[in-house]
Enzyme design. Sequence first.
Site, PDB file in Angstrom:
ATOM      1  N   SER A 268      -8.848  -0.957  -9.748  1.00 44.80           N
ATOM      2  CA  SER A 268      -9.119   0.461  -9.953  1.00 44.80           C
ATOM      3  C   SER A 268     -10.470   0.652 -10.637  1.00 44.80           C
ATOM      4  O   SER A 268     -11.501   0.285 -10.081  1.00 44.80           O
ATOM      5  CB  SER A 268      -7.974   1.095 -10.750  1.00 44.80           C
ATOM      6  OG  SER A 268      -8.027   2.494 -10.673  1.00 44.80           O
ATOM      7  N   ASP A 365      -1.356   4.325  -1.449  1.00 43.07           N
ATOM      8  CA  ASP A 365      -1.955   4.530  -2.766  1.00 43.07           C
ATOM      9  C   ASP A 365      -2.042   6.025  -3.071  1.00 43.07           C
ATOM     10  O   ASP A 365      -2.691   6.778  -2.348  1.00 43.07           O
ATOM     11  CB  ASP A 365      -3.344   3.894  -2.798  1.00 43.07           C
ATOM     12  CG  ASP A 365      -3.908   3.772  -4.199  1.00 43.07           C
ATOM     13  OD1 ASP A 365      -3.779   4.736  -4.981  1.00 43.07           O
ATOM     14  OD2 ASP A 365      -4.491   2.724  -4.515  1.00 43.07           O
ATOM     15  N   HIS A 398      -0.874   1.977  -5.597  1.00 41.78           N
ATOM     16  CA  HIS A 398      -1.871   1.651  -6.611  1.00 41.78           C
ATOM     17  C   HIS A 398      -1.212   0.774  -7.682  1.00 41.78           C
ATOM     18  O   HIS A 398      -0.092   1.033  -8.105  1.00 41.78           O
ATOM     19  CB  HIS A 398      -2.371   2.953  -7.245  1.00 41.78           C
ATOM     20  CG  HIS A 398      -3.685   2.846  -7.936  1.00 41.78           C
ATOM     21  ND1 HIS A 398      -4.882   2.871  -7.266  1.00 41.78           N
ATOM     22  CD2 HIS A 398      -3.994   2.720  -9.253  1.00 41.78           C
ATOM     23  CE1 HIS A 398      -5.877   2.781  -8.134  1.00 41.78           C
ATOM     24  NE2 HIS A 398      -5.361   2.677  -9.345  1.00 41.78           N
TER      25      HIS A 398
END
Length: 434
Positions: A268, A365, A398
């Site tokens: 991320s 995600d 995610h």
Amino acid sequence: MSFNVFEKVDALTSIGLVLWTLVSLGLTLNVIHPLMNRDKAKPLNLLLGFGLGWIIGELAPQWILLNMGGFLLLQIFSDLEPIVFFGLLGIHSILWLFLIIRLWLILNLPQRLEEQMQNQLGQFFLKTSTRNPPPQSFAQVDWKSLWLPASIFNNPEIEVEFNREFEAEPGLKLKLDLYRPRESGKNRPMLIQIHGGGWVIGSRRQGAFLLSRMASRGWVCCSIDYRFSPEIRMPEHLIDCKRALKWIRSHAQDLEIDPDAVFVTGGSAGSHLALMMALTANHPKFQPGFEEVNTRIQGWVGFYGAFDMHSAFENHHRENARRKLLEVVMGGTPDTHPEVFRLSSPFQWSSREIPPGMMLQGGHDTLIPMEEAVQMQLYLQKQAEEKQVLLKVPLAQHGFDIFPSITAQCVVPFVERYLVEQYQKLQQKRNDEH
């Protein structure tokens, strides 16, 4: 009177059973297809949608058992008509079946991921292997690490040192977690992990699963700290990461590493910083006070990277979560701080000298769209001499690699193989030069 109390309890538990079913339905649907609109959802709503989808999806076996237990417990004290009870049981059974089918589909991912890697890297990728291949059936899953994630630290082949403090610069002390083989050695490859958390929060434990695997392969690995916004603004986060790299290279002998075989990974926001380290090697703007130090790395890996710094401000809903986050991290908007945004955007840097790289992006995600990773790969590959790989992971949320979930067990071995392959190529290149 006591009879009335029991009637009220029965009524409340019956209502609770119906609500439990509705909540379970919503949570399962959010796993199958994220319900939050990342462009319009308010930040807290988006984070809630992501968090619930991540927990239920990655902890599906635990959730199914918890959900069953909750249903049975409420059923004991409810007074629902049999037809209603069996209707609710049918709904729950379908939800459990959906989650089990999803897990089965994830266990079938390795073959598809293998094809992607071979298509992008060729036959050389076939020559690399992993000591613990991805599971392809429920029987092959490492259930111990799934139920007890901390057990990965008990691997007898590695030793882990948490919270090691180091002086990033005079007056600035940061911490790192160090993973290395238990047996001493020399000139080992180094893998640096940069955790995610939107540049405002995060934990060094996020990369533990990958780092423990690489340490068991003979690598020295560390998960580094960097300061957060709003205490600092971009690009100070990147500068902190380069300070950590400087410290690591200056202690190469003590760490038993090869200072010219350093790879960086992150997730991320950490993926953004890992890519920026690859793109801005030896750039004096990001090395104040240590401009002469070599900050070139030999490869990078980015999980579900946040690369796009600008589009959140272009014709998007004013509640856009990334927009609000970037205003905090950057100290303003592209209009008020154009230079900060330009320097911090990977799309603004030449990729001509970027080292080999690998990106991974989940198909489900909630926070980062697949298109962002696709565009990043296309941009990098236009100029890069070294191949930039993109591994598309269907069904993945995610943060799918944060602990040893079934998804992580199926995907992380490909990252391990990629890093081993790149190190082998580096060694071969050195041998050819001599």
